[in-house]
Design an enzyme around this catalytic site. Structure first.
Site, PDB file in Angstrom:
ATOM      1  CG  HIS A 103      -1.715  -1.200   1.415  1.00 21.20           C
ATOM      2  ND1 HIS A 103      -2.570  -1.656   0.447  1.00 21.20           N
ATOM      3  CD2 HIS A 103      -1.796  -2.090   2.433  1.00 21.20           C
ATOM      4  CE1 HIS A 103      -3.155  -2.773   0.879  1.00 21.20           C
ATOM      5  NE2 HIS A 103      -2.692  -3.065   2.070  1.00 21.20           N
ATOM      6  CG  HIS A 159      -6.100  -5.789   0.989  1.00 18.20           C
ATOM      7  ND1 HIS A 159      -7.034  -4.935   1.504  1.00 18.20           N
ATOM      8  CD2 HIS A 159      -5.032  -5.735   1.817  1.00 18.20           C
ATOM      9  CE1 HIS A 159      -6.564  -4.395   2.612  1.00 18.20           C
ATOM     10  NE2 HIS A 159      -5.351  -4.847   2.822  1.00 18.20           N
TER      11      HIS A 159
END
Ligand code: ADP
Ligand code: ADP
Ligand code: MG
Ligand code: MG
Ligand code: MG
Ligand code: MG
Lengths: 331, 206, 331, 206
Positions: free
Chosen positions: A57, A219
């Site tokens: 991320h 994700h």
């Protein structure tokens, strides 16, 4: 899979080393851990703020470590929550008696691992509080299920809680303002392409050349709706309207806007989206106090974006404006 | 039934083999309704478990189970790490100082483990998580007074397969709502591997 | 082609509007042009600095407009140099008598268009000087050809010339320090994937699943060498060694490092590259004064990176450290 | 030959048609050895030229050529914008106040245009740029004393095709060095379209 890595198994370790190599005066890596902490941690008489989650991320979460934001960020494997022992190391490294706030994104894995770490810390007499960010309006909010995910809005929670802690506020005060931020921040994302977890080597889902996915997480999870790709304006309107409705924003209110790239989208496209988001809000009489366009919470090389709105009052404005020396959020 | 340290070591070896062999399959199940890391997480964790327990000597099952638990807790991550870690920790605590396990002790340990999982994950049976396999097995164990390897394996398999038709209410798959239907729950599949390995151990030890 | 745009023909216009919408207090768009200028331009008694080029390199060039860096950035169509009339508007908007420095990247198109603009400006009595950045060591330096391209090293030229101008230096002084920066900065890039110009709709070249291209430019041009994809460490070594050799860097010298993402590469991979770049330089006794990891000069959604080294002396260090309020380069 | 305002208007219409039709082809040539925008640039610029000149009245060719030049300069961008813009500007200047163009004037205008291009681009013939087409044509024009449409078109075509075997020394393709060999120069192809359009205009006007 085309990636500039050495080995899927060492990607997170290599990244953390490369991160510290880039900011050696500002951060340190706790030896033998996946924790990046402020170089001067623990800071005396200041509530420590620890966040973290799976890797992939970037710049979240290590990029938000710095004066005015996080004291430590704990990295898990790609898209995998870090383990309790690592989070515990992070907590120990930043506590100096004033207590530690954990900023957790609402995923079962993150919550369980951070909770276990908190239990370990409490057993050692460290005062730990937690907040759980759940800004993703793609997912219906229901008490029967896991609830909503935490996505890009988390960055505002880091910023505001970090600024409050920097002012010398108590753990309860820092927790309260973090909760207030969470109450007032909502996001939703969309994607044009999936992404590839290095250790998996294959994309998590497939999208046709004319398809996009609305309500995507960070994700590589599939979103909530797949449909035909449309214009930037229509995408911007769909995302922004969902967020406005959920926040119940009304004319005259003030917001901060974040148009966040998911990793593979050129900045050009983010600004094109921002044009429409800005127009839509202005048309509704909602005042834009500040705008953040760029990559803040990504999903590896996924092409797509998310829109986040944060409703502001005077306190939140002041804290949002406060100085931050975090590499990925300089103010 | 009687499980001693050697049996548990064998159990872990077998479970690890199954997980390594099915790493890609588990990951692909998680790609469909999760984030595509379950096989990777479990393979990493069990590899570490084998490394850890084969380098130590154990005088009782409780210490062995504790090491398994701690290794899973610190190496798996994600949702499955704390859940499996908690399960083995609760087993270890239930079997404190035992150097072997008889059937009532085993049922008790399973009961404690399930309770630990449910407390940690706040999930109930029917929510398309590994609870579906663990709770179904426990129900079956309680109906009998000794371990039936064949039935144990079959029950685990059926429970695992039954997750396919469920809509997820907990874990990452819950975000997909009705789109989660029609896919197996990855954690239930890894639990099935663990329990079918146990079934094999008991079968061979008879 | 999957892009979040409305229409390839309006992409640059929409982007510029979205950019101003994001930073309305800091920048303005000159009406009817593709020029983004500081809101307070022209600044009294300060040399104006104008750069620009084709679009598709975001955050270059508008992201570098701000106090301490550029006074204006002129945007062309995607990968197409802006036209002389637009550059001329930029020059006029920032000149307040102290003269204007044009920072040009070494491409035939950019040079010709900026030169014609300079001629137009001189005809109106504006004092204009130019520097041409040619940091790309992929291309052999030969007086018989066009010479080397300007790529990510240009950002350091913006920063240092901008800082000098902010100090109140004369046009000649600003030009001199920009030249000095150009003499001491070198870069080279590599790519894993091509990119798609919106109006073209197809990729500029094809790379097989196991291929990478070394010496890539920032316009989707093919590079100088295609080979089998290798590890991040080997890529980092190959790029960095080329730059070190070309600069003739020796043990004891000091540099700034930039590991630049080309648009589609996750930050994780940039940090992995940075780890090795850092190691290699340290092994050679070259001191790293500062490191910049991120997207500074992109090529739409191309996956790949470039490595830039800038040899520093005391003057350049001071100017590099000076304050900058440009959105894409906050110091 | 005698070219008046109407002929030049017709020339631009025909050139624009060819460029619009071959926009993708020109772009693909530029993708091979450049940055893939030449077709896009030329199509945008010539579309604007048509818009501009069809909305105005012209009493002489010089003013018309000036408008063409200015439009190309401000709408094409890249390398080709300043080069074509300069070429038409020099033609306009060479034909100051002429309301029509005879052969010697045309050759003179071409000579001025070429000189303008070479000065701006610092390129010589043989460096795989549009200079190769312009200079070859000028050499041929100088050998004759009137315009030969067929030969003019053929010469332009051969010159354009000859760029394929050259290694680029100027412009973006030069970065590719020997990898530029085997590809046509995009600017030479667009120049060929412009000149073959002129050939058609003269042919039809006879
Ligand atoms: N709240 C919960 N209670 C019980 N099991 C859960 C819960 N949430 C997730 N799981 C189990 O964990 C599995 C996913 O594990 P894994 O992919 O390793 O972690 P993550 O979902 O964090 O990526 C699911 O398939 C499910 O069986
Ligand atoms: N120095 C130069 N002199 C003459 N012609 C040039 C020169 N550089 C480039 N060209 C011409 O310009 C063409 C490319 O134009 P275009 O693609 O529109 O611009 P850019 O190369 O800036 O993207 C080349 O094919 C070549 O014919
Ligand atoms: Mg996970
Ligand atoms: Mg998972
Ligand atoms: Mg171009
Ligand atoms: Mg081109």
């Amino acid at each position: 899979m085309k990636k500039i890595i050495n080995d899927p198994n060492s990607a997170v370790q290599d990244m953390l080393d490369g991160f510290v190599a880039a900011y050696p005066n500002d951060v340190k890596r706790l030896p033998g851990t996946t924790v990046i902490a402020r170089k001067d941690a623990p800071v005396t008489n200041k509530v420590g703020i620890v966040s973290g989650g799976g890797s992939g991320h970037e710049p979240a979460h290590a990029g938000y470590v710095g004066e005015g934001m996080l004291d430590a960020a704990v990295a898990g494997e790609v898209f995998t929550s870090p383990t309790p022992d690592q989070v515990f190391e992070g907590i120990k490294a930043v506590d100096n008696g004033a207590g530690v706030l954990l900023v957790i994104k609402n995923y079962t894995g993150d919550i369980m691992n951070f909770e276990m770490a908190a239990e370990l810390a409490e057993a050692e007499g460290i005062n730990v509080k937690q907040v759980v960010v759940n800004d993703d309006v793609a997912v219906e909010d229901s008490s029967f299920t896991t609830g909503r995910r935490g996505i890009a809005g988390t960055v505002f929670v880091h910023k505001i809680a970090g600024a409050k802690a920097a002012q010398g506020a108590s753990l309860e005060e820092v927790q309260a303002v973090a909760e207030k931020t969470i109450q007032n921040v909502r996001s939703i994302g969309m994607a044009l392409t999936p992404c590839i977890v290095p250790a998996a080597g294959t994309p998590s889902f497939e999208l046709k050349e004319n398809e996009m996915e609305i309500g995507i997480g960070i994700h590589g999870e599939p979103g909530i709706e797949r449909k035909e790709i449309t214009t930037a304006d229509e995408i911007a309107v769909e995302l922004t309207e969902k967020v406005i409705a959920d926040l119940g924003l009304k004319s005259g209110e003030e917001v901060a806007v974040m148009v966040n790239g998911l990793g593979g989208t050129p900045e050009m496209e983010l600004f094109i989206v921002n044009k429409k988001v800005n127009q839509l809000l202005s048309d509704k009489g909602i005042t834009i106090y500040d705008t953040f366009v760029g990559e803040y919470m990504t999903s590896l090389e996924m092409a797509g974006c998310s829109v986040t709105l944060l409703r502001l009052d005077q306190e939140l404005k002041t804290l949002l404006d406060a100085e931050s020396k975090a590499p990925a959020f300089r103010r | 039934m009687k499980l001693d340290v050697a049996h548990i070591l064998d159990w872990m070896e077998k479970a690890n083999d199954k997980i390594q062999q099915n790493k890609t399959y588990l990951t692909s199940l998680d790609q469909a309704i999760g984030d595509g890391d379950h096989g990777i997480n479990m393979a990493r964790g069990f590899q570490e478990v084998i490394g850890k327990i084969s380098a130590s000597d154990y005088s009782n099952v409780s210490d062995l189970l504790k090491d398994i638990s701690m290794t899973l807790l610190s190496k798996v991550g994600g949702a499955s790490g704390p859940l499996y870690g908690t399960a083995f920790l609760k087993m270890s605590m239930a079997l404190k100082d035992s150097d072997s396990v008889d059937y009532p002790q085993f049922v008790h340990a399973m009961e404690e483990a399930l309770q630990g999982i449910k407390q940690r994950g706040k999930a109930e049976k029917g929510e398309k998580t590994l609870v579906d396999v663990w709770e179904t097995l426990l129900e079956q164990l309680k109906e009998q007074d000794d371990f039936d390897s064949v039935r144990f394996e079959e029950t685990a398999k059926l429970a695992m397969e039954s997750t396919k038709e469920l809509e997820a209410k907990k874990g990452r798959a819950a975000y997909l709502r009705e789109r989660s239907i029609g896919h197996l729950d990855p954690g239930s599949v890894s639990s099935y591997y663990i329990f079918s390995s146990l079934s094999d151990v008991v079968k061979e030890s008879v």
